[in-house]
Design a protein around this motif. Structure first.
Motif, short mmCIF file in Angstrom:
data_model
loop_
_atom_site.label_atom_id
_atom_site.label_comp_id
_atom_site.label_asym_id
_atom_site.label_seq_id
_atom_site.Cartn_x
_atom_site.Cartn_y
_atom_site.Cartn_z
N THR A 166 0.82 -1.21 0.00
CA THR A 166 0.00 0.00 0.00
C THR A 166 0.86 1.25 0.00
O THR A 166 0.48 2.27 -0.59
CB THR A 166 -0.94 0.01 1.22
N ALA A 167 2.03 1.18 0.64
CA ALA A 167 2.92 2.34 0.68
C ALA A 167 3.41 2.69 -0.74
O ALA A 167 3.43 3.86 -1.14
CB ALA A 167 4.11 2.06 1.59
N LEU A 191 -6.60 7.22 0.88
CA LEU A 191 -5.52 6.61 1.66
C LEU A 191 -5.12 7.50 2.83
O LEU A 191 -4.85 7.01 3.94
CB LEU A 191 -4.31 6.34 0.76
N CYS A 192 -5.08 8.83 2.59
CA CYS A 192 -4.75 9.76 3.68
C CYS A 192 -5.85 9.76 4.73
O CYS A 192 -5.57 9.85 5.94
CB CYS A 192 -4.57 11.17 3.12
N ASP A 193 -7.08 9.64 4.29
CA ASP A 193 -8.23 9.64 5.19
C ASP A 193 -8.22 8.40 6.08
O ASP A 193 -8.54 8.47 7.28
CB ASP A 193 -9.51 9.68 4.35
N VAL A 198 0.05 5.47 4.18
CA VAL A 198 0.55 6.80 4.58
C VAL A 198 -0.03 7.12 5.95
O VAL A 198 -1.04 6.53 6.36
CB VAL A 198 0.12 7.89 3.57
N PRO A 199 0.56 8.06 6.68
CA PRO A 199 -0.02 8.45 7.97
C PRO A 199 -1.39 9.09 7.78
O PRO A 199 -1.66 9.71 6.74
CB PRO A 199 0.99 9.48 8.50
N ALA A 205 -6.13 14.86 3.13
CA ALA A 205 -7.20 14.13 2.46
C ALA A 205 -8.24 15.11 1.91
O ALA A 205 -8.66 15.00 0.76
CB ALA A 205 -7.86 13.16 3.43
N ARG A 206 -8.63 16.08 2.73
CA ARG A 206 -9.61 17.07 2.29
C ARG A 206 -9.10 17.86 1.09
O ARG A 206 -9.85 18.11 0.14
CB ARG A 206 -9.95 18.02 3.44
N ALA A 207 -7.83 18.22 1.13
CA ALA A 207 -7.25 19.01 0.03
C ALA A 207 -7.32 18.23 -1.30
O ALA A 207 -7.67 18.79 -2.34
CB ALA A 207 -5.81 19.38 0.36
N TRP A 208 -7.01 16.94 -1.23
CA TRP A 208 -7.06 16.13 -2.46
C TRP A 208 -8.49 15.87 -2.90
O TRP A 208 -8.79 15.87 -4.10
CB TRP A 208 -6.31 14.81 -2.26
N TYR A 209 -9.41 15.68 -1.95
CA TYR A 209 -10.82 15.52 -2.32
C TYR A 209 -11.33 16.78 -3.02
O TYR A 209 -12.04 16.70 -4.02
CB TYR A 209 -11.68 15.27 -1.07
#
Length: 222
Positions: A166-167, A191-193, A198-199, A205-209
């Protein structure tokens, strides 16, 4: 991936590139094609298949593209694959589609490498082989092909034909996301969420969404 989608995407890409060039007289284009100029043969063929700037005739157009392809014209080899895959201007033949995609892929044409990966992934014209699919997706991904970067990342995420990581998947999704590929942006956000590969980072996550949603990604908007 639907055959027509592959074909349409390929032809639209090449027509856009042709229209960006200086337009030539049809008679002059024919003259250069008759002399064996591969670029002229390819342009003439694509225009006759699509009817862009001249009378539409897919059968004759396919014949001109094949002449260019036999001279190892990379774009022509790829388009021959799409024509055989969809049966446009030629009789539908998935084995020949595979043959032409492979010719383009082996000379390093990323679009053909991705198409070849799709055939192996879906078992169309070849025996289904997730490992070979991953191999060709990776080759195209390493050339910066965003769709292949996302496809290869998905293989890594699920362990389909490659060792699961996954990394590593997150890194490939990020490469594609940074090119504005919507599906990859949504996957990076997910994945960020979830903190997978990833941590956990809700702000990232919000920024990419939001970036994906701004690109009209319906899933990201939800």
């Amino acid at each position: 991936m639907k055959f027509f989608t592959l074909l349409l995407a390929s032809l639209l890409f090449f027509i856009t590139a042709l229209n960006a060039q200086q337009r030539v007289d049809e008679r002059e284009l024919h003259a250069w094609a008759d002399r064996g100029d591969a670029d002229a043969q390819f342009e003439l063929g694509v225009r006759q298949i699509t009817g862009e700037g001249m009378q539409k005739n897919p059968k004759i157009g396919a014949a001109w593209i094949e002449k260019a392809a036999k001279q190892k014209h990379r774009q022509a080899m790829h388009v021959m694959g799409t024509l055989y895959q969809d049966g446009l201007g030629v009789k539908k033949d998935l084995a020949k589609a595979h043959e032409w995609y492979e010719k383009g892929a082996t000379v390093g044409f990323a679009v053909s490498q991705h198409a070849l990966g799709v055939l192996y992934e879906e078992g169309e014209g070849v025996t289904k082989d997730p490992a070979k699919a991953a191999e060709w997706f990776k080759k195209a991904a390493e050339q910066g092909h965003a769709q292949s970067q996302t496809a290869y990342a998905s293989k890594l995420e699920t362990g389909g034909g490659v060792p699961k990581s996954t990394a590593k998947a997150a890194l490939w999704y990020l490469k594609a996301a940074q090119q504005g590929y919507i599906l990859a942006m949504s996957r990076v956000a997910n994945l960020c969420d979830a903190g997978r590969g990833v941590p956990v980072d809700f702000r990232r996550a919000r920024a990419w969404y939001e970036r994906a949603a701004a690109s009209e990604g319906p899933w990201a908007s939800n």
